[in-house]
Design a protein around this motif. Structure first.
Motif, mmCIF file in Angstrom:
data_model
loop_
_atom_site.group_PDB
_atom_site.id
_atom_site.type_symbol
_atom_site.label_atom_id
_atom_site.label_comp_id
_atom_site.label_asym_id
_atom_site.label_seq_id
_atom_site.Cartn_x
_atom_site.Cartn_y
_atom_site.Cartn_z
ATOM 1 N N PHE A 1 5.029 -9.340 -1.945
ATOM 2 C CA PHE A 1 5.241 -8.963 -0.551
ATOM 3 C C PHE A 1 4.552 -7.628 -0.323
ATOM 4 O O PHE A 1 4.583 -6.758 -1.187
ATOM 5 C CB PHE A 1 6.734 -8.791 -0.234
ATOM 6 C CG PHE A 1 7.566 -10.003 -0.483
ATOM 7 C CD1 PHE A 1 7.655 -11.003 0.467
ATOM 8 C CD2 PHE A 1 8.262 -10.149 -1.666
ATOM 9 C CE1 PHE A 1 8.433 -12.119 0.243
ATOM 10 C CE2 PHE A 1 9.042 -11.266 -1.896
ATOM 11 C CZ PHE A 1 9.128 -12.255 -0.941
ATOM 12 N N MET A 2 3.931 -7.456 0.841
ATOM 13 C CA MET A 2 3.345 -6.180 1.190
ATOM 14 C C MET A 2 4.196 -5.554 2.289
ATOM 15 O O MET A 2 4.445 -6.177 3.318
ATOM 16 C CB MET A 2 1.912 -6.336 1.690
ATOM 17 C CG MET A 2 1.265 -5.006 1.999
ATOM 18 S SD MET A 2 -0.412 -5.124 2.601
ATOM 19 C CE MET A 2 -0.175 -5.934 4.156
ATOM 20 N N VAL A 3 4.652 -4.330 2.041
ATOM 21 C CA VAL A 3 5.464 -3.613 3.031
ATOM 22 C C VAL A 3 4.959 -2.176 3.121
ATOM 23 O O VAL A 3 4.373 -1.651 2.177
ATOM 24 C CB VAL A 3 6.964 -3.619 2.673
ATOM 25 C CG1 VAL A 3 7.536 -5.006 2.704
ATOM 26 C CG2 VAL A 3 7.217 -2.993 1.334
ATOM 27 N N VAL B 1 0.108 4.121 3.850
ATOM 28 C CA VAL B 1 0.263 3.592 2.493
ATOM 29 C C VAL B 1 1.206 2.397 2.530
ATOM 30 O O VAL B 1 2.291 2.454 3.110
ATOM 31 C CB VAL B 1 0.795 4.670 1.532
ATOM 32 C CG1 VAL B 1 0.965 4.112 0.136
ATOM 33 C CG2 VAL B 1 -0.132 5.873 1.517
ATOM 34 N N HIS B 2 0.771 1.307 1.906
ATOM 35 C CA HIS B 2 1.571 0.097 1.781
ATOM 36 C C HIS B 2 1.794 -0.193 0.308
ATOM 37 O O HIS B 2 0.980 0.175 -0.535
ATOM 38 C CB HIS B 2 0.863 -1.088 2.435
ATOM 39 C CG HIS B 2 0.807 -1.002 3.917
ATOM 40 N ND1 HIS B 2 -0.011 -0.113 4.586
ATOM 41 C CD2 HIS B 2 1.480 -1.678 4.875
ATOM 42 C CE1 HIS B 2 0.154 -0.259 5.888
ATOM 43 N NE2 HIS B 2 1.059 -1.204 6.096
ATOM 44 N N ALA B 3 2.889 -0.850 0.005
ATOM 45 C CA ALA B 3 3.219 -1.197 -1.375
ATOM 46 C C ALA B 3 3.328 -2.706 -1.513
ATOM 47 O O ALA B 3 3.846 -3.385 -0.631
ATOM 48 C CB ALA B 3 4.540 -0.556 -1.780
ATOM 49 N N TYR B 4 2.811 -3.204 -2.614
ATOM 50 C CA TYR B 4 3.001 -4.608 -2.965
ATOM 51 C C TYR B 4 4.176 -4.652 -3.918
ATOM 52 O O TYR B 4 4.195 -3.953 -4.941
ATOM 53 C CB TYR B 4 1.755 -5.176 -3.644
ATOM 54 C CG TYR B 4 0.613 -5.398 -2.699
ATOM 55 C CD1 TYR B 4 0.438 -6.630 -2.081
ATOM 56 C CD2 TYR B 4 -0.287 -4.388 -2.408
ATOM 57 C CE1 TYR B 4 -0.613 -6.843 -1.198
ATOM 58 C CE2 TYR B 4 -1.332 -4.591 -1.537
ATOM 59 C CZ TYR B 4 -1.485 -5.822 -0.939
ATOM 60 O OH TYR B 4 -2.530 -6.030 -0.075
ATOM 61 N N ILE B 5 5.183 -5.463 -3.577
ATOM 62 C CA ILE B 5 6.381 -5.559 -4.410
ATOM 63 C C ILE B 5 6.594 -7.006 -4.830
ATOM 64 O O ILE B 5 6.161 -7.935 -4.145
ATOM 65 C CB ILE B 5 7.636 -5.029 -3.670
ATOM 66 C CG1 ILE B 5 7.892 -5.808 -2.384
ATOM 67 C CG2 ILE B 5 7.513 -3.542 -3.397
ATOM 68 C CD1 ILE B 5 9.194 -5.442 -1.672
ATOM 69 N N VAL C 1 4.096 3.167 -8.851
ATOM 70 C CA VAL C 1 3.997 1.817 -9.395
ATOM 71 C C VAL C 1 4.980 1.655 -10.554
ATOM 72 O O VAL C 1 5.180 2.577 -11.345
ATOM 73 C CB VAL C 1 2.550 1.543 -9.859
ATOM 74 C CG1 VAL C 1 2.438 0.213 -10.583
ATOM 75 C CG2 VAL C 1 1.606 1.578 -8.665
ATOM 76 N N ASN C 2 5.604 0.508 -10.640
ATOM 77 C CA ASN C 2 6.593 0.097 -11.646
ATOM 78 C C ASN C 2 7.998 0.624 -11.386
ATOM 79 O O ASN C 2 8.890 0.370 -12.187
ATOM 80 C CB ASN C 2 6.155 0.446 -13.075
ATOM 81 C CG ASN C 2 5.034 -0.440 -13.545
ATOM 82 O OD1 ASN C 2 4.958 -1.603 -13.164
ATOM 83 N ND2 ASN C 2 4.154 0.100 -14.353
ATOM 84 N N ASP C 3 8.222 1.332 -10.291
ATOM 85 C CA ASP C 3 9.595 1.704 -9.935
ATOM 86 C C ASP C 3 10.356 0.446 -9.533
ATOM 87 O O ASP C 3 9.792 -0.482 -8.954
ATOM 88 C CB ASP C 3 9.617 2.684 -8.761
ATOM 89 C CG ASP C 3 9.314 4.113 -9.166
ATOM 90 O OD1 ASP C 3 9.154 4.366 -10.366
ATOM 91 O OD2 ASP C 3 9.246 4.965 -8.271
ATOM 92 N N ILE C 4 11.639 0.412 -9.850
ATOM 93 C CA ILE C 4 12.507 -0.713 -9.500
ATOM 94 C C ILE C 4 13.389 -0.291 -8.333
ATOM 95 O O ILE C 4 14.042 0.750 -8.382
ATOM 96 C CB ILE C 4 13.393 -1.143 -10.686
ATOM 97 C CG1 ILE C 4 12.552 -1.419 -11.928
ATOM 98 C CG2 ILE C 4 14.255 -2.343 -10.312
ATOM 99 C CD1 ILE C 4 11.630 -2.594 -11.827
ATOM 100 N N ILE D 1 7.594 -2.349 -7.749
ATOM 101 C CA ILE D 1 6.336 -2.009 -7.081
ATOM 102 C C ILE D 1 5.197 -2.297 -8.056
ATOM 103 O O ILE D 1 5.186 -1.764 -9.173
ATOM 104 C CB ILE D 1 6.310 -0.533 -6.647
ATOM 105 C CG1 ILE D 1 7.439 -0.251 -5.656
ATOM 106 C CG2 ILE D 1 4.953 -0.175 -6.043
ATOM 107 C CD1 ILE D 1 7.585 1.203 -5.282
ATOM 108 N N VAL D 2 4.245 -3.147 -7.639
ATOM 109 C CA VAL D 2 3.146 -3.502 -8.532
ATOM 110 C C VAL D 2 1.847 -2.771 -8.209
ATOM 111 O O VAL D 2 1.020 -2.560 -9.087
ATOM 112 C CB VAL D 2 2.905 -5.031 -8.566
ATOM 113 C CG1 VAL D 2 4.051 -5.728 -9.253
ATOM 114 C CG2 VAL D 2 2.682 -5.596 -7.193
#
Length: 72
Positions: free
Chosen positions: A48-50, A34-38, A5-8, A24-25
């Motif tokens: 966005f969820m990817v 695993v999915h990431a919300y960005i 989380v918090n990576d750009i 990444i939030v």
């Protein structure tokens, strides 16, 4: 790649999205994947969820800054 989380991340493509940066939030486990919300750095309101595997693809995204140390 080891994203947290918090990576750009910066999107890599030939279209008009070249250089677009995302943060990444949060991370979420959906059906064992695993999915990431960005969010876009310039538009923090839209998420966005990817799949995390998409973000780890070095042909699509590269890590610009780790752990939220923004140097824009």
């Amino acid at each position: 790649m080891g994203l947290v989380v918090n990576d750009i991340l910066e999107k890599i493509t030939d279209s008009h999205f070249v250089g677009e940066k995302f943060r990444i939030v949060r991370l979420k486990n959906i059906s064992g994947n695993v999915h990431a919300y960005i969010v876009n750095i310039k538009d923090e309101k839209t998420e966005f969820m990817v799949a995390l595997s998409v973000l780890e693809d070095v042909k699509r995204f590269k890590v610009v800054n780790k752990s939220g140390k923004v140097l824009i």
